[in-house]
Design a protein around this motif. Structure first.
Motif, PDB file in Angstrom:
ATOM      1  N   SER A   1      73.047  52.417  74.121  1.00 35.84           N
ATOM      2  CA  SER A   1      72.189  53.055  73.121  1.00 35.84           C
ATOM      3  C   SER A   1      72.894  53.100  71.771  1.00 35.84           C
ATOM      4  O   SER A   1      74.055  53.519  71.685  1.00 35.84           O
TER       5      SER A   1
ATOM      6  N   GLU B   1      72.357  55.218  69.673  1.00 37.01           N
ATOM      7  CA  GLU B   1      72.451  56.638  69.335  1.00 37.01           C
ATOM      8  C   GLU B   1      73.517  57.373  70.148  1.00 37.01           C
ATOM      9  O   GLU B   1      73.657  58.590  70.018  1.00 37.01           O
TER      10      GLU B   1
ATOM     11  N   LEU C   1      75.696  60.684  69.082  1.00 40.00           N
ATOM     12  CA  LEU C   1      75.137  61.441  67.964  1.00 40.00           C
ATOM     13  C   LEU C   1      74.764  62.843  68.428  1.00 40.00           C
ATOM     14  O   LEU C   1      74.319  63.029  69.563  1.00 40.00           O
TER      15      LEU C   1
ATOM     16  N   LYS D   1      72.675  66.163  69.138  1.00 41.60           N
ATOM     17  CA  LYS D   1      71.262  66.395  69.455  1.00 41.60           C
ATOM     18  C   LYS D   1      70.998  67.889  69.403  1.00 41.60           C
ATOM     19  O   LYS D   1      71.853  68.680  69.801  1.00 41.60           O
TER      20      LYS D   1
ATOM     21  N   ASP E   1      63.571  67.312  68.770  1.00 41.54           N
ATOM     22  CA  ASP E   1      64.160  65.977  68.891  1.00 41.54           C
ATOM     23  C   ASP E   1      63.050  65.016  69.283  1.00 41.54           C
ATOM     24  O   ASP E   1      61.985  65.429  69.746  1.00 41.54           O
TER      25      ASP E   1
ATOM     26  N   ASN F   1      68.205  61.908  76.689  1.00 40.22           N
ATOM     27  CA  ASN F   1      66.832  61.658  76.244  1.00 40.22           C
ATOM     28  C   ASN F   1      65.993  62.894  76.562  1.00 40.22           C
ATOM     29  O   ASN F   1      66.013  63.388  77.688  1.00 40.22           O
TER      30      ASN F   1
END
Length: 122
Positions: A59, A61, A64, A66, A73, A115
């Motif tokens: 990924s 991301e 990063l 969250k 998000d 996620n």
């Protein structure tokens, strides 16, 4: 209108062995055997006429920060038949969640890759 239906959403995961217990165990999704043999691991899950596609790829991301509350998000929202049973499953699995701040019967949690999901009671 050019768009006639929503077909699928793709979600990146780092490791299918970590992802499957969440998607198949907690969410109760069943892999679709019609997924083509791509050059990367993954799974397709049918939800009615729509699908979630897991892509076992790095990924962009990763790492990063969250927000704690998944409602703030990017997230995928799914309806669930029994929100209380899902809460119990999340608690038993040690998966943290937050309740919807709107007061609706919904909660937010994250898969092993971070996620976010909104799970909405019927």
């Amino acid at each position: 209108m050019r768009i006639t239906a929503f077909h699928h959403a793709s979600i990146m995961v780092s490791d299918m062995a970590l992802a499957r217990p969440f998607y198949e165990g907690i969410l109760g999704l069943v892999p679709n055997p019609k997924r083509p043999n791509f050059d990367f691991d993954g799974a397709w899950y049918d939800i009615g006429e729509q699908q979630i596609h897991l892509l076992a790829l790095p990924s962009p991301e990763f790492g990063l920060p969250k927000p704690e509350h998944g409602g703030r998000d990017r997230h995928t929202a799914l309806r669930v038949a029994d929100l209380d049973a899902l809460k119990a499953d999340l608690e038993q699995a040690g998966i943290p969640y937050t309740l919807s701040r709107s007061g609706r019967p919904a909660l937010f949690c994250r898969d092993p890759d971070g996620n976010a999901f909104e799970l909405i009671g019927q």
